[in-house]
Design an enzyme around this catalytic site. Structure first.
Site, mmCIF file in Angstrom:
data_model
loop_
_atom_site.group_PDB
_atom_site.id
_atom_site.type_symbol
_atom_site.label_atom_id
_atom_site.label_comp_id
_atom_site.label_asym_id
_atom_site.label_seq_id
_atom_site.Cartn_x
_atom_site.Cartn_y
_atom_site.Cartn_z
ATOM 1 N N THR A 132 0.849 -1.192 0.000
ATOM 2 C CA THR A 132 0.000 0.000 0.000
ATOM 3 C C THR A 132 0.881 1.237 0.000
ATOM 4 O OG1 THR A 132 -0.168 -0.077 2.424
ATOM 5 C CG2 THR A 132 -1.924 -1.164 1.149
ATOM 6 N N ARG A 133 0.377 2.281 -0.702
ATOM 7 C CA ARG A 133 1.181 3.485 -0.887
ATOM 8 C C ARG A 133 0.376 4.751 -0.593
ATOM 9 N NH1 ARG A 133 4.381 3.713 -6.165
ATOM 10 N NH2 ARG A 133 5.863 4.722 -4.766
ATOM 11 N N GLU B 162 -2.042 7.649 -0.692
ATOM 12 C CA GLU B 162 -2.789 8.265 -1.794
ATOM 13 C C GLU B 162 -2.318 7.809 -3.175
ATOM 14 O OE1 GLU B 162 0.708 10.838 -1.008
ATOM 15 O OE2 GLU B 162 -0.844 10.021 0.307
ATOM 16 N N LYS B 163 -1.172 7.131 -3.243
ATOM 17 C CA LYS B 163 -0.664 6.603 -4.518
ATOM 18 C C LYS B 163 -1.302 5.260 -4.865
ATOM 19 C CE LYS B 163 3.870 8.548 -3.590
ATOM 20 N NZ LYS B 163 5.223 8.160 -3.176
ATOM 21 N N GLY B 164 -2.153 4.743 -4.004
ATOM 22 C CA GLY B 164 -2.796 3.463 -4.279
ATOM 23 C C GLY B 164 -1.980 2.300 -3.761
ATOM 24 N N ASP C 67 -5.299 -2.858 7.887
ATOM 25 C CA ASP C 67 -6.086 -4.061 8.173
ATOM 26 C C ASP C 67 -7.308 -4.151 7.267
ATOM 27 O OD1 ASP C 67 -4.333 -4.826 10.193
ATOM 28 O OD2 ASP C 67 -5.473 -3.766 11.737
#
Length: 160
Positions: free
Chosen positions: A74-75, A77-79, A107
């Site tokens: 996970t990144r 706001e970058k998706g 989670d």
């Protein structure tokens, strides 16, 4: 993990926290390299800590080099990026009105992703389901969703 393997099931691991990764890096890498886990969830800082690099591309290349592993990173706001030796899929974050509290976002992302996987969705849709669940929980205080996530997924065309 042994029970899951004996039943033909997959095992997922969330790295949870970059400090935890720093402390138990060797153990986490053993779980990955000994093929105890099939899927690893991490955020960017956890991935950097796991491979001891500040460069995202270097860390992602190392993750993709792990045999028979699906990595989900996970990144914010970058998706996110879903990575394996064979493929690399980038999925966008769902837009939110305001980020209120990120507690539980990782989670919920993992829960949405795994729910999609159990329903036979492709990896891109699994990533979108995870992103949708995370987007819901970061818009209010608390780690539990305030709406039915199945209904939310249906409203967004991700479930029938």
């Amino acid at each position: 993990a042994k029970i899951s393997r004996a039943k033909g099931r997959k095992v997922a691991l969330s790295l949870s926290d970059s400090f935890c990764v720093d402390r138990y890096r060797g153990e986490f890498l053993s779980l990955i390299r000994d093929r105890v886990v099939d899927i690893v969830f991490a955020n960017e800082s956890e991935l950097h800590a796991l491979y001891e690099t500040a460069d995202f591309d270097t860390a992602l290349t190392a993750l993709r080099g792990e045999k028979d592993l699906l990595g989900v990173v996970t990144r914010s706001e970058k998706g996110c990026v879903v990575a394996s030796a064979e493929s690399l899929i980038a999925a966008p974050a769902f837009p939110v009105d305001a980020v209120v509290d990120t507690t539980g976002a990782g989670d919920l992302f993992a829960a949405g992703f795994l729910a999609g996987l159990t329903k036979g969705k492709d990896l891109a849709d699994c990533a979108r389901l995870g992103a949708l669940a995370a987007a819901e929980v970061i818009q209010h205080v608390g780690a539990r969703p305030q709406v039915n996530l199945g209904d939310l997924a249906r409203q967004n065309g991700l479930l029938p």
